[in-house]
Design a protein around this motif. Structure first.
Motif, PDB file in Angstrom:
ATOM      1  N   GLY A 245      -1.957  -2.135   2.514  1.00  0.00           N
ATOM      2  CA  GLY A 245      -1.710  -3.370   1.471  1.00  0.00           C
ATOM      3  C   GLY A 245      -2.706  -4.312   1.247  1.00  0.00           C
ATOM      4  N   CYS A 246      -3.115  -4.809   2.285  1.00  0.00           N
ATOM      5  CA  CYS A 246      -4.324  -5.574   2.450  1.00  0.00           C
ATOM      6  C   CYS A 246      -5.785  -4.750   1.813  1.00  0.00           C
ATOM      7  CB  CYS A 246      -4.799  -6.107   3.821  1.00  0.00           C
ATOM      8  SG  CYS A 246      -3.507  -7.129   4.486  1.00  0.00           S
ATOM      9  N   LEU A 247      -5.908  -3.753   2.127  1.00  0.00           N
ATOM     10  CA  LEU A 247      -7.038  -3.158   1.646  1.00  0.00           C
ATOM     11  C   LEU A 247      -6.894  -2.683   0.228  1.00  0.00           C
ATOM     12  CD1 LEU A 247      -7.707  -0.941   4.770  1.00  0.00           C
ATOM     13  CD2 LEU A 247      -8.936  -2.866   3.957  1.00  0.00           C
ATOM     14  N   TRP A 248      -5.729  -2.637  -0.286  1.00  0.00           N
ATOM     15  CA  TRP A 248      -5.741  -2.375  -1.710  1.00  0.00           C
ATOM     16  C   TRP A 248      -5.863  -3.543  -2.527  1.00  0.00           C
ATOM     17  CZ3 TRP A 248      -0.358   0.289  -0.472  1.00  0.00           C
ATOM     18  CH2 TRP A 248      -0.526   1.604  -0.204  1.00  0.00           C
ATOM     19  N   GLU A 249      -5.458  -4.692  -1.833  1.00  0.00           N
ATOM     20  CA  GLU A 249      -5.873  -5.975  -2.561  1.00  0.00           C
ATOM     21  C   GLU A 249      -7.337  -6.352  -2.487  1.00  0.00           C
ATOM     22  OE1 GLU A 249      -3.838  -9.357  -0.953  1.00  0.00           O
ATOM     23  OE2 GLU A 249      -1.831  -8.463  -1.407  1.00  0.00           O
ATOM     24  N   ARG A 250      -8.052  -6.024  -1.182  1.00  0.00           N
ATOM     25  CA  ARG A 250      -9.316  -6.298  -1.004  1.00  0.00           C
ATOM     26  C   ARG A 250     -10.025  -5.348  -0.039  1.00  0.00           C
ATOM     27  NH1 ARG A 250     -12.392 -11.608   1.438  1.00  0.00           N
ATOM     28  NH2 ARG A 250     -14.339 -11.119   0.819  1.00  0.00           N
TER      29      ARG A 250
ATOM     30  N   ARG B 251      -3.923 -11.763   7.862  1.00  0.00           N
ATOM     31  CA  ARG B 251      -3.190 -11.811   6.429  1.00  0.00           C
ATOM     32  C   ARG B 251      -1.747 -10.948   6.840  1.00  0.00           C
ATOM     33  NH1 ARG B 251      -6.921 -10.653   1.453  1.00  0.00           N
ATOM     34  NH2 ARG B 251      -8.745 -11.685   2.029  1.00  0.00           N
ATOM     35  N   ILE B 252      -1.745 -10.411   7.774  1.00  0.00           N
ATOM     36  CA  ILE B 252      -0.387  -9.491   7.908  1.00  0.00           C
ATOM     37  C   ILE B 252       0.173 -10.344   9.170  1.00  0.00           C
ATOM     38  CG2 ILE B 252      -0.865  -7.366   6.868  1.00  0.00           C
ATOM     39  CD1 ILE B 252      -1.210  -6.145   9.391  1.00  0.00           C
ATOM     40  N   GLY B 253      -0.234 -11.177   9.769  1.00  0.00           N
ATOM     41  CA  GLY B 253       0.262 -11.904  10.792  1.00  0.00           C
ATOM     42  C   GLY B 253       0.470 -11.423  12.173  1.00  0.00           C
ATOM     43  N   VAL B 254      -0.549 -10.471  12.374  1.00  0.00           N
ATOM     44  CA  VAL B 254      -0.607  -9.865  13.891  1.00  0.00           C
ATOM     45  C   VAL B 254      -1.751 -10.060  14.459  1.00  0.00           C
ATOM     46  CG1 VAL B 254       1.162  -7.827  13.082  1.00  0.00           C
ATOM     47  CG2 VAL B 254      -1.470  -7.463  12.846  1.00  0.00           C
ATOM     48  N   GLU B 255      -1.833  -9.512  15.628  1.00  0.00           N
ATOM     49  CA  GLU B 255      -3.023  -9.802  16.684  1.00  0.00           C
ATOM     50  C   GLU B 255      -4.302  -8.861  16.219  1.00  0.00           C
ATOM     51  OE1 GLU B 255      -3.769 -12.123  18.905  1.00  0.00           O
ATOM     52  OE2 GLU B 255      -1.443 -12.958  18.552  1.00  0.00           O
TER      53      GLU B 255
ATOM     54  N   LYS C  21      -8.121   9.574   0.056  1.00  0.00           N
ATOM     55  CA  LYS C  21      -6.670   9.438   0.303  1.00  0.00           C
ATOM     56  C   LYS C  21      -5.827   8.226   0.601  1.00  0.00           C
ATOM     57  CE  LYS C  21      -3.878  11.807   4.149  1.00  0.00           C
ATOM     58  NZ  LYS C  21      -3.989  12.535   5.523  1.00  0.00           N
ATOM     59  N   GLY C  22      -6.370   7.255   1.129  1.00  0.00           N
ATOM     60  CA  GLY C  22      -5.744   5.971   1.161  1.00  0.00           C
ATOM     61  C   GLY C  22      -5.472   5.276  -0.083  1.00  0.00           C
ATOM     62  N   GLU C  23      -6.465   5.280  -0.952  1.00  0.00           N
ATOM     63  CA  GLU C  23      -6.387   4.803  -2.309  1.00  0.00           C
ATOM     64  C   GLU C  23      -5.196   5.314  -3.057  1.00  0.00           C
ATOM     65  OE1 GLU C  23     -10.414   5.601  -4.004  1.00  0.00           O
ATOM     66  OE2 GLU C  23     -11.315   3.835  -3.035  1.00  0.00           O
TER      67      GLU C  23
END
Length: 140
Positions: A40-45, A56-60, A96-98
């Motif tokens: 999701g982060c990479l789809w945004e940027r 952005r996703i609140g993890v380490e 594939k990710g896209e």
């Protein structure tokens, strides 16, 4: 269930069930639970660093680094040294990710709808508010 640990027991059980069901539903697309947030982060940027994704996703950051390694192995992303700072790595979507952008958000929406299906619209709002308050009480 004892009253003094009922909340912790219930929230842990629901969390495990959600993770398991997320994993089951996404596995058909080669995605493991948690990786949908990286995607999701990479789809945004596209081209973020693992540290940026983690924020952005609140993890380490090490959690994202491990996820990216696994996602690289499965062909969802690739990581390359930053052009300006070779000490940094940037993460990029593969084709594939896209392509998964047309599938994964729908799987997540469907899971959310299934999980909340016994709640009224008002109860859903209340639950979200209460969970946000619990998160803030714990420093989130």
């Amino acid at each position: 269930m004892r009253a003094d640990d009922a909340f912790l027991t219930r929230i842990a059980a629901v969390s495990r069930r959600l993770k398991s069901e997320t994993d089951r539903r996404l596995r058909a697309y080669g995605v493991h639970a948690g990786q949908q947030f990286v995607l999701g982060c990479l789809w945004e940027r596209d081209g973020l660093t693992p540290g940026q994704i983690a924020t952005r996703i609140g993890v380490e950051a090490p959690t994202v680094t491990r996820a990216v390694q696994r996602m690289t192995t499965s062909g969802l992303v690739r990581s390359d040294p930053d052009e300006r700072d070779g000490r940094r790595v940037r993460v990029w979507l593969t084709r594939k990710g896209e392509r998964l952008q047309s599938v994964v958000p729908g799987v997540s929406r469907e899971l959310q709808e299934d999980a909340l299906s016994l709640l009224s619209p008002e109860e859903r709002i209340t639950l979200n508010d209460l969970l946000g308050r619990v998160d803030r009480a714990l420093g989130g």
